[in-house]
Enzyme design. Structure first.
Site, PDB file in Angstrom:
ATOM      1  N   TYR A 193       0.854  -1.189   0.000  1.00  0.00           N
ATOM      2  CA  TYR A 193       0.000   0.000   0.000  1.00  0.00           C
ATOM      3  C   TYR A 193       0.887   1.234   0.000  1.00  0.00           C
ATOM      4  O   TYR A 193       1.860   1.307   0.765  1.00  0.00           O
ATOM      5  CB  TYR A 193      -0.885  -0.006   1.247  1.00  0.00           C
ATOM      6  N   ASP A 253       9.292   2.806  -0.109  1.00  0.00           N
ATOM      7  CA  ASP A 253       8.245   3.444   0.688  1.00  0.00           C
ATOM      8  C   ASP A 253       8.413   2.974   2.132  1.00  0.00           C
ATOM      9  O   ASP A 253       7.955   1.897   2.502  1.00  0.00           O
ATOM     10  CB  ASP A 253       6.870   3.078   0.129  1.00  0.00           C
ATOM     11  N   LYS A 264       4.464   8.852   9.155  1.00  0.00           N
ATOM     12  CA  LYS A 264       4.250   8.254  10.476  1.00  0.00           C
ATOM     13  C   LYS A 264       5.316   8.683  11.506  1.00  0.00           C
ATOM     14  O   LYS A 264       5.224   9.783  12.029  1.00  0.00           O
ATOM     15  CB  LYS A 264       4.105   6.740  10.322  1.00  0.00           C
TER      16      LYS A 264
HETATM   17  C1  LIG Z   1       0.436   4.664   5.919  1.00  0.00           C
HETATM   18  C2  LIG Z   1       1.172   4.422   4.650  1.00  0.00           C
HETATM   19  C3  LIG Z   1       1.071   5.285   3.545  1.00  0.00           C
HETATM   20  C4  LIG Z   1       0.113   6.424   3.510  1.00  0.00           C
HETATM   21  O1  LIG Z   1       0.360   7.367   4.483  1.00  0.00           O
HETATM   22  P1  LIG Z   1      -0.847   8.367   4.938  1.00  0.00           P
HETATM   23  O2  LIG Z   1      -0.171   9.285   5.895  1.00  0.00           O
HETATM   24  O3  LIG Z   1      -1.897   7.508   5.518  1.00  0.00           O
HETATM   25  O4  LIG Z   1      -1.288   9.059   3.698  1.00  0.00           O
HETATM   26  C5  LIG Z   1       1.883   5.056   2.465  1.00  0.00           C
HETATM   27  N1  LIG Z   1       2.740   4.009   2.437  1.00  0.00           N
HETATM   28  C6  LIG Z   1       2.851   3.157   3.469  1.00  0.00           C
HETATM   29  C7  LIG Z   1       3.830   2.042   3.391  1.00  0.00           C
HETATM   30  C8  LIG Z   1       2.049   3.325   4.596  1.00  0.00           C
HETATM   31  O5  LIG Z   1       2.129   2.428   5.591  1.00  0.00           O
END
Ligand SMILES: *Cc1c(COP(=O)(O)O)cnc(C)c1O
Length: 425
Positions: free
Chosen positions: A141, A234, A262
């Site tokens: 994701y 990511d 995060k």
């Molecule tokens: C949470 C997440 C996102 C998206 O981040 P948001 O702050 O929710 O937009 C993208 N990539 C990864 C791997 C994530 O865990």
């Protein structure tokens, strides 16, 4: 108002009653619970119950909730105004701090969410290479921008079909979705496409924690070099959770671009992407790839992120989380050694318990074969009987913090044990 009445009234005000779908608890067949306080390893519902938290706001809380140092810093910063919409020294401070810590990170741009970070990194990779297509992996994701909301056809590399209504075909026709851990399918994608970038969660948490196979990340590095594409890690979720810094560091494979989120904002809305100077300077205003944000680099958020990272290093946070994770892992493995119907996976401070029979889990297809009803029963048992909050989906990671202790790990294991024994009744 209690959770029950809030659930009813919120559904009339906010679609599904929530501002992010997973909070509705749809996957576990329950009503959402409402919370209004979180301190240390605990989160408190509106009923006032203290609940041991293994979600930690989906990852940011490496130090637990509301650590004193961050609370003080934010209070101090707020006095000077909430946002300037102009350049501020705190942006340099956080940029400098992160670049010093992360190998291969020479320049960074701050945004407001992980979604923005990945979306912008893809645009930058396209602008830098002059190519259009990119590869992503099934089960990973990368936020909710149009081109990244793609599910693949089964088994083979396919040009993506959107996994959401409202995304026209044209927005996903450059997204090539490939089975996770499948290097030969990735090569095929390169041979058939005009690939600007490969984007991956180097430690996936969004299908539950599923490790990459040995050599997979290096294989992606080699393919990107061979075909002149950029490799994007990511690390929005796994950054500062699977090593002292990044998954790149843990596995010794360097991407061209990193995405963070995060942890980097310490619970404030912050994302970031960065990498080699040569690539980053393609961004406006120094380059021709446009990217902007009214609230980007917000001083309160920068301060929270900076203090979080400083405390992370000064308190040896990763070592603590990893040690408590190892403790949990060995106890859970002992408990499930005689069972075929549960699998456990952990990397650093992220872990998932899969209700899955048979072989170990290698990709999202395997996760799809889990016993979801049983997971739902486990989730509700832990929350309602044991006052332990787990992520309300089998496709998610649990998170640990430096204030989670052996006693908390024992509570989890005791809960699991009791769940197993009440199943047999
Ligand atoms: C949470 C997440 C996102 C998206 O981040 P948001 O702050 O929710 O937009 C993208 N990539 C990864 C791997 C994530 O865990």
């Amino acid at each position: 108002m209690n959770s029950e009445t809030l659930a009813i009234s919120s559904k009339n005000l906010i679609p599904g009653g929530v501002n992010s779908p997973v909070r509705a608890f749809n996957a576990v067949g329950g009503q959402p619970m409402f919370f209004n306080k979180a301190v240390g390893p605990y989160i408190y519902n509106v009923e006032g119950e203290e609940i041991l938290d293994f979600v930690l706001s989906w990852g940011p809380g490496v130090l637990g909730h509301a650590p004193t140092r961050i609370v003080k810093a934010v209070q101090e910063e707020v006095e000077g105004g909430f946002c300037y919409g102009m350049a501020s020294p705190l942006e340099c401070d956080l940029a400098q701090y992160v670049c010093d810590k992360v190998d291969g990170l020479e320049m960074v741009r701050f945004v407001n969410s992980g979604t923005e970070a990945t979306m912008s990194a893809i645009r930058l990779a396209r602008g830098f290479t002059g190519k259009s297509d990119f590869v992503k992996f099934e089960g990973c994701y990368h936020g909710h921008s149009d081109g990244l909301l793609v599910k693949a056809g089964s088994g083979v590399a396919t040009f993506g079909e959107a996994s959401s209504a409202g995304v026209p075909e044209g927005y996903t026709k450059h997204t090539i979705s490939v089975p996770f851990n499948d290097l030969s399918a990735t090569r095929k994608a390169f041979e058939n496409g005009d690939i600007a970038a490969v984007i991956i969660e180097p430690v996936p948490g969004n299908m539950g924690v599923v490790p990459t196979k040995d050599g997979f990340l290096q294989g992606l590095r080699d393919l990107c070099d061979e075909f002149g594409a950029l490799l994007i890690f990511d690390e929005v979720m796994c950054g500062f959770r699977v090593s002292q810094t990044t998954a790149a560091h843990r596995y010794g494979v360097n991407p061209d671009l990193f995405c963070f989120g995060k942890v980097i904002g310490g619970g404030m809305p912050v994302g970031a992407f960065g990498g080699r100077k040569e690539v980053m300077e393609k961004l406006a205003p120094s380059g021709s790839v446009y990217q902007a944000g009214t609230l980007s680099g917000n001083p309160i958020a920068m301060r929270a992120g900076l203090e979080t990272l400083k405390e992370f290093y000064e308190s040896d946070c990763f070592a603590k989380m990893d040690a408590i994770g190892a403790k949990l892992e060995s106890t859970v493995r002992e408990l499930i050694a005689i069972r075929d119907d549960v699998k456990f996976s952990r990397i650093g401070s992220m872990f998932t318990l899969f209700f899955h029979s048979g072989d170990e889990i290698e990709n999202v297809e395997d996760v799809g074969k889990c016993d979801f009803d049983r997971f739902g029963r486990f989730f509700n048992f832990m929350l309602r009987e044991k006052k332990i909050l787990l992520p309300p989906s089998q496709y998610e990671s649990n998170f640990l913090s430096s204030v989670h202790t052996e006693e908390h790990m024992n509570r989890y294991v005791e809960g699991l044990k009791e769940f197993f024994s009440q199943e047999n009744k």
